[in-house]
Design an enzyme around this catalytic site. Sequence first.
Site: not given
Length: 247
Positions: A59, A70, A83, A171, A183, A240
């Site tokens: 990250d 959260r 993080k 797919c 979010c 795909c």
Amino acid sequence: MNDEQLMRYSRQIMLPELDITGQERLAASRALIVGAGGLGSPVALYLGAAGVGELRIADDDVVDLSNLQRQIAHRQDALGQPKAASATRAVTARNPEITVTPLEERLDGERLGAEVGAADVVIDATDNFATRFALNAACVAAHRPLVSAAVIRWELQVSAFRPGGRPCYRCIYAEGDEPQLTCSESGVLGPLPGVAGSLEAVEAIKILTGAGTPLFGRLLVVDALRMRLRTLTVNGDPHCPVCAEAP
């Protein structure tokens, strides 16, 4: 396995689907967790607590005050810190026996391919489609299993993709057709990423140990506001560009 390890993992070892053999498989496994936020936090904590021998947490972001509602791996005193490093500390505080490596970077290109190729399972805990598509392509190319989840508002989705098999993540979602809401724009209920990340950890453990039936070819959808659960069958897209034999 020594006495302390037998005690630490005793409740897990009691499960006939895992037993000591499954626990030893976990100890010999490496998991790559991409994203250390709302999804990656419970994934890292539970896989670490379960005894997965090596975790690599990637990250490139830092902990923000808005994350703490959260992203349970991070604490108030980690504000402004990477993080990946914060999640690493949280995992090792609970299980110092395993190896946890923070990758404070955005994985892409050859670097992404190398990390995916060295992992036994890859967990997509990201929040953007560009990274998800890149992860999926790398897992298909390296024949590595991928576990993916997404949350928004009151809804979560979880699926798993078999190594070298079909369908793949692409797919389900085509580039340009993916939802644009995030979010930060639409909000999310705090516990919901914890639920989705915990399910990702369960799927990863099943894949690493051979226990049960992973969500290969299936998409679990949960509407938490009405508490409705659906499991949808997902077929491979014959056109795909990632996993079809003749794109």
